[in-house]
Design a protein around this motif. Sequence first.
Motif, PDB file in Angstrom:
ATOM      1  N   ALA A 345      -2.720  49.712   2.759  1.00 11.81           N
ATOM      2  CA  ALA A 345      -1.863  49.196   1.651  1.00 11.81           C
ATOM      3  C   ALA A 345      -2.665  47.837   1.025  1.00 11.81           C
ATOM      4  CB  ALA A 345      -0.529  48.660   2.043  1.00 11.81           C
ATOM      5  N   ALA A 346      -3.220  47.047   1.938  1.00 13.83           N
ATOM      6  CA  ALA A 346      -3.973  45.863   1.351  1.00 13.83           C
ATOM      7  C   ALA A 346      -5.142  46.337   0.689  1.00 13.83           C
ATOM      8  CB  ALA A 346      -4.253  45.014   2.499  1.00 13.83           C
ATOM      9  N   ALA A 347      -5.985  47.385   1.089  1.00 13.62           N
ATOM     10  CA  ALA A 347      -7.085  47.685   0.506  1.00 13.62           C
ATOM     11  C   ALA A 347      -6.654  48.667  -0.993  1.00 13.62           C
ATOM     12  CB  ALA A 347      -8.021  48.650   1.471  1.00 13.62           C
ATOM     13  N   LEU A 348      -5.819  49.407  -0.855  1.00 13.15           N
ATOM     14  CA  LEU A 348      -5.350  50.214  -1.992  1.00 13.15           C
ATOM     15  C   LEU A 348      -4.926  49.272  -2.871  1.00 13.15           C
ATOM     16  CD1 LEU A 348      -5.211  52.657  -3.376  1.00 13.15           C
ATOM     17  CD2 LEU A 348      -2.703  53.076  -2.649  1.00 13.15           C
ATOM     18  N   ALA A 349      -3.916  48.211  -2.699  1.00 18.04           N
ATOM     19  CA  ALA A 349      -3.572  47.267  -3.718  1.00 18.04           C
ATOM     20  C   ALA A 349      -4.728  46.572  -4.313  1.00 18.04           C
ATOM     21  CB  ALA A 349      -2.597  46.301  -2.942  1.00 18.04           C
ATOM     22  N   SER A 350      -5.621  45.943  -3.610  1.00 16.17           N
ATOM     23  CA  SER A 350      -6.893  45.036  -3.986  1.00 16.17           C
ATOM     24  C   SER A 350      -7.587  46.184  -4.771  1.00 16.17           C
ATOM     25  CB  SER A 350      -7.634  44.521  -2.834  1.00 16.17           C
ATOM     26  OG  SER A 350      -7.144  44.008  -2.075  1.00 16.17           O
ATOM     27  N   THR A 351      -7.677  47.355  -4.405  1.00  9.17           N
ATOM     28  CA  THR A 351      -8.655  48.122  -5.505  1.00  9.17           C
ATOM     29  C   THR A 351      -7.941  48.430  -6.819  1.00  9.17           C
ATOM     30  OG1 THR A 351      -9.616  49.156  -3.717  1.00  9.17           O
ATOM     31  CG2 THR A 351      -9.689  50.556  -5.602  1.00  9.17           C
ATOM     32  N   GLU A 352      -6.714  48.602  -6.761  1.00  5.83           N
ATOM     33  CA  GLU A 352      -5.779  48.759  -7.863  1.00  5.83           C
ATOM     34  C   GLU A 352      -5.663  47.478  -8.768  1.00  5.83           C
ATOM     35  OE1 GLU A 352      -2.827  52.240  -6.592  1.00  5.83           O
ATOM     36  OE2 GLU A 352      -1.994  50.490  -6.566  1.00  5.83           O
ATOM     37  N   VAL A 353      -5.785  46.256  -8.435  1.00  6.67           N
ATOM     38  CA  VAL A 353      -5.934  45.102  -9.132  1.00  6.67           C
ATOM     39  C   VAL A 353      -7.155  45.068  -9.869  1.00  6.67           C
ATOM     40  CG1 VAL A 353      -5.811  42.685  -8.997  1.00  6.67           C
ATOM     41  CG2 VAL A 353      -4.155  43.946  -7.840  1.00  6.67           C
ATOM     42  N   ILE A 354      -8.163  45.051  -8.993  1.00  2.11           N
ATOM     43  CA  ILE A 354      -9.538  44.997  -9.578  1.00  2.11           C
ATOM     44  C   ILE A 354      -9.589  45.977 -10.801  1.00  2.11           C
ATOM     45  CG2 ILE A 354     -11.937  45.318  -9.000  1.00  2.11           C
ATOM     46  CD1 ILE A 354     -11.488  44.363  -6.245  1.00  2.11           C
ATOM     47  N   GLU A 355      -9.218  47.187 -10.516  1.00  3.79           N
ATOM     48  CA  GLU A 355      -9.422  48.357 -11.644  1.00  3.79           C
ATOM     49  C   GLU A 355      -8.434  48.016 -12.934  1.00  3.79           C
ATOM     50  OE1 GLU A 355      -9.905  53.247 -11.055  1.00  3.79           O
ATOM     51  OE2 GLU A 355      -8.192  52.326 -10.325  1.00  3.79           O
ATOM     52  N   ASP A 356      -7.238  47.758 -12.602  1.00  9.17           N
ATOM     53  CA  ASP A 356      -6.390  47.776 -13.561  1.00  9.17           C
ATOM     54  C   ASP A 356      -6.596  46.415 -14.664  1.00  9.17           C
ATOM     55  OD1 ASP A 356      -5.184  50.028 -12.765  1.00  9.17           O
ATOM     56  OD2 ASP A 356      -3.367  49.032 -11.856  1.00  9.17           O
ATOM     57  N   GLU A 357      -7.086  45.414 -14.276  1.00  8.63           N
ATOM     58  CA  GLU A 357      -7.244  44.153 -14.850  1.00  8.63           C
ATOM     59  C   GLU A 357      -8.545  43.969 -15.165  1.00  8.63           C
ATOM     60  OE1 GLU A 357      -4.933  40.768 -13.150  1.00  8.63           O
ATOM     61  OE2 GLU A 357      -3.575  42.244 -12.199  1.00  8.63           O
ATOM     62  N   ASN A 358      -9.650  44.886 -15.024  1.00 10.38           N
ATOM     63  CA  ASN A 358     -10.884  44.847 -15.585  1.00 10.38           C
ATOM     64  C   ASN A 358     -11.609  43.641 -14.853  1.00 10.38           C
ATOM     65  OD1 ASN A 358     -10.751  46.969 -17.064  1.00 10.38           O
ATOM     66  ND2 ASN A 358      -9.651  45.667 -18.597  1.00 10.38           N
ATOM     67  N   LEU A 359     -11.394  43.216 -13.679  1.00  4.40           N
ATOM     68  CA  LEU A 359     -11.963  42.121 -12.841  1.00  4.40           C
ATOM     69  C   LEU A 359     -13.262  42.382 -12.457  1.00  4.40           C
ATOM     70  CD1 LEU A 359      -9.022  41.108 -10.469  1.00  4.40           C
ATOM     71  CD2 LEU A 359      -9.713  40.028 -12.800  1.00  4.40           C
ATOM     72  N   LEU A 360     -13.923  43.641 -12.297  1.00  2.00           N
ATOM     73  CA  LEU A 360     -15.408  43.549 -12.372  1.00  2.00           C
ATOM     74  C   LEU A 360     -16.080  42.798 -13.526  1.00  2.00           C
ATOM     75  CD1 LEU A 360     -15.698  47.336 -10.941  1.00  2.00           C
ATOM     76  CD2 LEU A 360     -15.494  45.340  -9.635  1.00  2.00           C
ATOM     77  N   GLN A 361     -15.747  43.312 -14.496  1.00  6.69           N
ATOM     78  CA  GLN A 361     -16.098  42.632 -15.783  1.00  6.69           C
ATOM     79  C   GLN A 361     -16.204  41.056 -15.759  1.00  6.69           C
ATOM     80  OE1 GLN A 361     -14.433  45.470 -15.695  1.00  6.69           O
ATOM     81  NE2 GLN A 361     -14.744  46.976 -16.918  1.00  6.69           N
ATOM     82  N   HIS A 362     -14.909  40.632 -15.254  1.00 11.28           N
ATOM     83  CA  HIS A 362     -14.534  39.155 -15.217  1.00 11.28           C
ATOM     84  C   HIS A 362     -15.617  38.620 -14.285  1.00 11.28           C
ATOM     85  CE1 HIS A 362     -12.632  35.466 -15.875  1.00 11.28           C
ATOM     86  NE2 HIS A 362     -12.353  35.336 -14.525  1.00 11.28           N
ATOM     87  N   ALA A 363     -15.921  39.239 -13.286  1.00 15.46           N
ATOM     88  CA  ALA A 363     -16.862  38.627 -12.211  1.00 15.46           C
ATOM     89  C   ALA A 363     -18.234  38.449 -12.899  1.00 15.46           C
ATOM     90  CB  ALA A 363     -16.819  39.492 -11.003  1.00 15.46           C
ATOM     91  N   GLN A 364     -18.630  39.639 -13.419  1.00 20.89           N
ATOM     92  CA  GLN A 364     -19.816  39.474 -14.068  1.00 20.89           C
ATOM     93  C   GLN A 364     -20.084  38.517 -15.038  1.00 20.89           C
ATOM     94  OE1 GLN A 364     -21.389  43.519 -15.587  1.00 20.89           O
ATOM     95  NE2 GLN A 364     -20.126  44.419 -14.099  1.00 20.89           N
TER      96      GLN A 364
END
Length: 467
Positions: A345-364
């Motif tokens: 549950a923790a891993a899935l929630a973390s993955t969905e937050v990163i994906e849904d909020e475009n956090l990969l782009q923000h980290a870059q």
Amino acid sequence: MSSALSSPNVPSTFSSLEWARVDLANCPQIDGETPGPESKRYHERCTKYFKGLSGQVKLFPVTFESGEGCVLRDVDGNEYLDFSSGIYVTTLGHCHPKVSEAIGRYASTLMNAHDFTTPIKTALCEKLAEVLPGDLNGFQFYDSGTTAVEAAIRVARAATKRNETISCFNDFHGKTYGAVSHGQISNRVYGATRAPGAHMVPRPDVYRPIWTKSDGTIDTDKYIWFYEQYIDKGTVHDVAAFILEPIQGWGGSVMPPDDFFPKLRKFCDDRNILLIMDEVLTSWGRTGKWLCSEYWNVVPDIVTIGKGFGNGFPVTCVAVREPYKESFESISASSSYGGNPMACAAALASTEVIEDENLLQHAQYLGDVALRRLKQMMADHPIIGDVRAKGCLMGIELVKDREAKTPFNEAGVRVYQKAFRKGLAWIPAGHILRMSPPIVMGEDALLKGLDIIDESIGETERELGFA
């Protein structure tokens, strides 16, 4: 995108960037000497029994009580800006509402069912197959990075029917015997010898190269040539896999030249050697990608995922390419805690937050901002020899002399402690200062943290006669 973990407690308009916004008028907030009296009392009580502290705790024995987003609070009421993410772990900030809610749901529903199938494990596997590159679609879950590394090595041996493995100088892969054997062994307590079949070779370090071209730039072809020579003369020709970090964490945020991993990928393919990427530290948004290896369009045969994968909950993953995933069946892959419902549950929630909020782009974006500021700091401070950043993985290398590149450990200790006293919680590595702020941090908070480091370096230079 619909979520398998949608919660009425987290509205659809929720934004991690807004939730984690730091009130810089009130944080950092330090009242008096730190560590404070309550911190000292708790630390003395705890360490009467608890032994084996990390270097960073020994240098600054504060007692933390709570955290939210990018802020940590100690038992004396001081607030610190977090540039550590709990040693690269709380990538989405402390106590992210969606992750906490997901863990809590399964803490009151189903805590453990060994390796039986559960709906939440199924959902996580399907999401991983969706976001990971190439045909990385065979998975097993564990509770630590070390355990994942050990399993990855066993999978490689099972898939190739070979035994030897090769890692690189200054890599770090964990603290059990097999994992330690693929890193730096500086003390006999780790074993009188490495594990049988474990080998070490140098890897390219742009700042400290072993081999260079005539123009002074690093010669990655010479490293590949050396690997060929080493396998021919230093092994028994039974190499199953190369295992290495894409960016060295413990080694000091050491980043490879961009042409290295494509060349290593081809080298391994030409010799039927598997490529294991240990991305426990560099995966799940830390560098701005799901996997750091995506920056070089390299798909590893086996990859370990961890730390920010569960945003603080102990969950890691070994992911394997399609041709090799059945090898899990022959290594006794299951573990007591791996893949438990709370972890999934923790891993899935973390993955969905990163994906849904475009956090990969923000980290870059944060990485780009940081690198510009770090380069400015390097121009201003003679003891800074090198700076680097990729996403929210950053490093500053301190030297006594830029030409000789002599490591400046004393300066590193002083800068670390000074910045901590000013309210910056972060990571030391000898003469290399490491930074890993949460990827939900705002640009203003990032720059505030770097300003604190800048100020601390200036004070240290004056004390040591370099300014």
